[in-house]
Design a protein around this motif. Sequence first.
Motif, PDB file in Angstrom:
ATOM      1  N   VAL A 174       0.833  -1.207   0.000  1.00  0.00           N
ATOM      2  CA  VAL A 174       0.000   0.000   0.000  1.00  0.00           C
ATOM      3  C   VAL A 174       0.867   1.256   0.000  1.00  0.00           C
ATOM      4  O   VAL A 174       0.631   2.198  -0.763  1.00  0.00           O
ATOM      5  CB  VAL A 174      -0.951   0.008   1.214  1.00  0.00           C
ATOM      6  N   LYS A 175       1.910   1.265   0.841  1.00  0.00           N
ATOM      7  CA  LYS A 175       2.752   2.469   0.922  1.00  0.00           C
ATOM      8  C   LYS A 175       3.476   2.717  -0.397  1.00  0.00           C
ATOM      9  O   LYS A 175       3.636   3.862  -0.828  1.00  0.00           O
ATOM     10  CB  LYS A 175       3.761   2.337   2.058  1.00  0.00           C
ATOM     11  N   THR A 176       3.908   1.653  -1.057  1.00  0.00           N
ATOM     12  CA  THR A 176       4.597   1.807  -2.336  1.00  0.00           C
ATOM     13  C   THR A 176       3.653   2.334  -3.408  1.00  0.00           C
ATOM     14  O   THR A 176       4.021   3.206  -4.201  1.00  0.00           O
ATOM     15  CB  THR A 176       5.208   0.459  -2.777  1.00  0.00           C
ATOM     16  N   VAL A 177       2.415   1.829  -3.444  1.00  0.00           N
ATOM     17  CA  VAL A 177       1.436   2.318  -4.416  1.00  0.00           C
ATOM     18  C   VAL A 177       1.108   3.784  -4.148  1.00  0.00           C
ATOM     19  O   VAL A 177       1.009   4.592  -5.082  1.00  0.00           O
ATOM     20  CB  VAL A 177       0.163   1.450  -4.384  1.00  0.00           C
ATOM     21  N   GLU A 178       0.937   4.145  -2.880  1.00  0.00           N
ATOM     22  CA  GLU A 178       0.641   5.547  -2.563  1.00  0.00           C
ATOM     23  C   GLU A 178       1.815   6.449  -2.926  1.00  0.00           C
ATOM     24  O   GLU A 178       1.621   7.584  -3.382  1.00  0.00           O
ATOM     25  CB  GLU A 178       0.285   5.668  -1.081  1.00  0.00           C
ATOM     26  N   SER A 179       3.041   5.962  -2.744  1.00  0.00           N
ATOM     27  CA  SER A 179       4.224   6.737  -3.116  1.00  0.00           C
ATOM     28  C   SER A 179       4.307   6.895  -4.632  1.00  0.00           C
ATOM     29  O   SER A 179       4.665   7.962  -5.142  1.00  0.00           O
ATOM     30  CB  SER A 179       5.480   6.037  -2.586  1.00  0.00           C
ATOM     31  N   LEU A 180       3.962   5.851  -5.366  1.00  0.00           N
ATOM     32  CA  LEU A 180       4.018   5.879  -6.825  1.00  0.00           C
ATOM     33  C   LEU A 180       2.948   6.771  -7.423  1.00  0.00           C
ATOM     34  O   LEU A 180       3.194   7.491  -8.398  1.00  0.00           O
ATOM     35  CB  LEU A 180       3.851   4.444  -7.353  1.00  0.00           C
ATOM     36  N   THR A 181       1.750   6.747  -6.828  1.00  0.00           N
ATOM     37  CA  THR A 181       0.589   7.404  -7.436  1.00  0.00           C
ATOM     38  C   THR A 181       0.227   8.746  -6.821  1.00  0.00           C
ATOM     39  O   THR A 181      -0.424   9.569  -7.472  1.00  0.00           O
ATOM     40  CB  THR A 181      -0.650   6.492  -7.321  1.00  0.00           C
ATOM     41  N   GLY A 182       0.592   8.938  -5.564  1.00  0.00           N
ATOM     42  CA  GLY A 182       0.137  10.127  -4.841  1.00  0.00           C
ATOM     43  C   GLY A 182      -1.327  10.055  -4.469  1.00  0.00           C
ATOM     44  O   GLY A 182      -1.936  11.062  -4.084  1.00  0.00           O
ATOM     45  N   VAL A 183      -1.924   8.870  -4.548  1.00  0.00           N
ATOM     46  CA  VAL A 183      -3.350   8.663  -4.277  1.00  0.00           C
ATOM     47  C   VAL A 183      -3.506   7.830  -3.011  1.00  0.00           C
ATOM     48  O   VAL A 183      -2.849   6.796  -2.856  1.00  0.00           O
ATOM     49  CB  VAL A 183      -4.048   7.960  -5.456  1.00  0.00           C
ATOM     50  N   ARG A 184      -4.379   8.267  -2.117  1.00  0.00           N
ATOM     51  CA  ARG A 184      -4.661   7.527  -0.891  1.00  0.00           C
ATOM     52  C   ARG A 184      -5.470   6.271  -1.213  1.00  0.00           C
ATOM     53  O   ARG A 184      -6.486   6.326  -1.893  1.00  0.00           O
ATOM     54  CB  ARG A 184      -5.460   8.424   0.065  1.00  0.00           C
ATOM     55  N   MET A 185      -5.012   5.120  -0.714  1.00  0.00           N
ATOM     56  CA  MET A 185      -5.765   3.887  -0.849  1.00  0.00           C
ATOM     57  C   MET A 185      -6.711   3.759   0.339  1.00  0.00           C
ATOM     58  O   MET A 185      -6.266   3.601   1.483  1.00  0.00           O
ATOM     59  CB  MET A 185      -4.827   2.672  -0.906  1.00  0.00           C
ATOM     60  N   ASP A 186      -8.002   3.846   0.086  1.00  0.00           N
ATOM     61  CA  ASP A 186      -8.985   3.797   1.169  1.00  0.00           C
ATOM     62  C   ASP A 186      -9.119   2.385   1.734  1.00  0.00           C
ATOM     63  O   ASP A 186      -9.404   2.217   2.917  1.00  0.00           O
ATOM     64  CB  ASP A 186     -10.347   4.283   0.669  1.00  0.00           C
ATOM     65  N   HIS A 187      -8.923   1.401   0.866  1.00  0.00           N
ATOM     66  CA  HIS A 187      -9.055   0.015   1.312  1.00  0.00           C
ATOM     67  C   HIS A 187      -8.056  -0.874   0.583  1.00  0.00           C
ATOM     68  O   HIS A 187      -7.475  -0.487  -0.442  1.00  0.00           O
ATOM     69  CB  HIS A 187     -10.475  -0.514   1.079  1.00  0.00           C
ATOM     70  N   TYR A 188      -7.899  -2.073   1.128  1.00  0.00           N
ATOM     71  CA  TYR A 188      -6.981  -3.067   0.573  1.00  0.00           C
ATOM     72  C   TYR A 188      -7.696  -4.406   0.504  1.00  0.00           C
ATOM     73  O   TYR A 188      -8.342  -4.829   1.474  1.00  0.00           O
ATOM     74  CB  TYR A 188      -5.742  -3.180   1.475  1.00  0.00           C
ATOM     75  N   LEU A 189      -7.613  -5.066  -0.648  1.00  0.00           N
ATOM     76  CA  LEU A 189      -8.190  -6.391  -0.824  1.00  0.00           C
ATOM     77  C   LEU A 189      -7.157  -7.291  -1.496  1.00  0.00           C
ATOM     78  O   LEU A 189      -6.539  -6.894  -2.497  1.00  0.00           O
ATOM     79  CB  LEU A 189      -9.443  -6.343  -1.706  1.00  0.00           C
ATOM     80  N   GLU A 190      -6.990  -8.474  -0.957  1.00  0.00           N
ATOM     81  CA  GLU A 190      -6.059  -9.442  -1.539  1.00  0.00           C
ATOM     82  C   GLU A 190      -6.741 -10.802  -1.611  1.00  0.00           C
ATOM     83  O   GLU A 190      -7.369 -11.243  -0.647  1.00  0.00           O
ATOM     84  CB  GLU A 190      -4.801  -9.538  -0.670  1.00  0.00           C
ATOM     85  N   ILE A 191      -6.623 -11.452  -2.759  1.00  0.00           N
ATOM     86  CA  ILE A 191      -7.172 -12.798  -2.913  1.00  0.00           C
ATOM     87  C   ILE A 191      -6.079 -13.688  -3.489  1.00  0.00           C
ATOM     88  O   ILE A 191      -5.294 -13.251  -4.337  1.00  0.00           O
ATOM     89  CB  ILE A 191      -8.431 -12.803  -3.805  1.00  0.00           C
ATOM     90  N   ASP A 192      -5.994 -14.927  -3.016  1.00  0.00           N
ATOM     91  CA  ASP A 192      -4.928 -15.806  -3.473  1.00  0.00           C
ATOM     92  C   ASP A 192      -5.407 -16.724  -4.594  1.00  0.00           C
ATOM     93  O   ASP A 192      -6.564 -16.677  -5.028  1.00  0.00           O
ATOM     94  CB  ASP A 192      -4.317 -16.598  -2.308  1.00  0.00           C
ATOM     95  N   PHE A 193      -4.490 -17.553  -5.095  1.00  0.00           N
ATOM     96  CA  PHE A 193      -4.769 -18.433  -6.228  1.00  0.00           C
ATOM     97  C   PHE A 193      -6.059 -19.222  -6.056  1.00  0.00           C
ATOM     98  O   PHE A 193      -6.954 -19.188  -6.889  1.00  0.00           O
ATOM     99  CB  PHE A 193      -3.616 -19.442  -6.365  1.00  0.00           C
ATOM    100  N   SER A 194      -6.122 -19.990  -4.958  1.00  0.00           N
ATOM    101  CA  SER A 194      -7.252 -20.904  -4.788  1.00  0.00           C
ATOM    102  C   SER A 194      -8.561 -20.147  -4.640  1.00  0.00           C
ATOM    103  O   SER A 194      -9.605 -20.595  -5.110  1.00  0.00           O
ATOM    104  CB  SER A 194      -7.039 -21.813  -3.570  1.00  0.00           C
ATOM    105  N   GLY A 195      -8.530 -18.971  -3.990  1.00  0.00           N
ATOM    106  CA  GLY A 195      -9.748 -18.190  -3.816  1.00  0.00           C
ATOM    107  C   GLY A 195     -10.309 -17.712  -5.137  1.00  0.00           C
ATOM    108  O   GLY A 195     -11.526 -17.744  -5.360  1.00  0.00           O
ATOM    109  N   PHE A 196      -9.435 -17.267  -6.044  1.00  0.00           N
ATOM    110  CA  PHE A 196      -9.902 -16.812  -7.349  1.00  0.00           C
ATOM    111  C   PHE A 196     -10.525 -17.968  -8.124  1.00  0.00           C
ATOM    112  O   PHE A 196     -11.605 -17.839  -8.712  1.00  0.00           O
ATOM    113  CB  PHE A 196      -8.740 -16.209  -8.142  1.00  0.00           C
TER     114      PHE A 196
END
Length: 350
Positions: A174-196
Amino acid sequence: MFLVVMEHDESGDGTEPVVRRRVLKAVGLTLAGVLVLGIGTAGWVYWHLNHNIKSVDINGALGDDRPPKAVASPSAAASPLPSGSLNILVLGSDSRSGKANAELGGGDSTGARSDTAMVVHIDEGRTAATVVSIPRDTLVTRPSCPTPSGGTTSVAYGTMFNSAYSLGGPVCAVKTVESLTGVRMDHYLEIDFSGFAKLVNAVGGVTVTTDEDIDDDQSHLHLKAGTHLLDGTHALALARTRHGIGDGSDLGRIGLQQKLVKALLQQISSTSLLTSPAKLYQVADAVTGSLTTDTGLDSLGELTKLGQSLRSLSADHVRTVMMPVVTAPSDANRVVAREPEAGELWASLK
């Protein structure tokens, strides 16, 4: 529950009302038992789905050293359901942990990487969205990130984007994406192989059209050009393939991933989940069982509220794009953000 019906005793011996009362009492107790069992089952289902979800306290870990939150309009603040704009970092993790993931992903059982990264921007009003894919081969400046042990990592320049997750998990991603984009990430979602894969199977598969033959031994995918109904295993293989299409880079794969996202949205919207409790549970179990969120979305209630707020968002109003990139000067196999186009794209999502 007791049901008693007083009726005239036509037999004259007083036995009929007694028999009726006993029968109706038994029926009433049976119905009460079914009701209690149903409530108990519903309670167990809620508990099970709620406890499926894993979460990370990203706000607590990152503190205030972040881009500002978007300010909601007065009309959005007054809405009974959340209706303000949102930015959600969605990661697909190639974790090999667990038997199901190992069978789908193979390879080393230790560690994980962010195999797919998308910033999902939902417009205010929540009737339209933009999905921006970030190539994992992008070279970035990875900021200093907090570690679970209480320390911090060093700043790294010109490093692979997906190294942030490998090094510091969701917080560093999240911190790397915010540093790259300058956009605040309001939420985070992660899904793994088997879940998809389970999610795709739960909704009955996804229909995807490929423009060229795909022949990739590494992802075990062999498809002729055309339209295909894919099950979970083959949909996952399509999301991961890169050597069987184009120049074998991550950029060609992103186009397939974006097709999958829209196909999955269309399939979910066309599936009558509310009229099929069994299918609804299957989908919910598939999603929550392989899901990691920030603490703002780590309950069934919060996820349900988010879903309800997106009820007017259709797949036709979801735009998919890729962060503009160019070949990295230091490495022909890597890319960097192309400016000013990338900056203009991120600015439009604030």
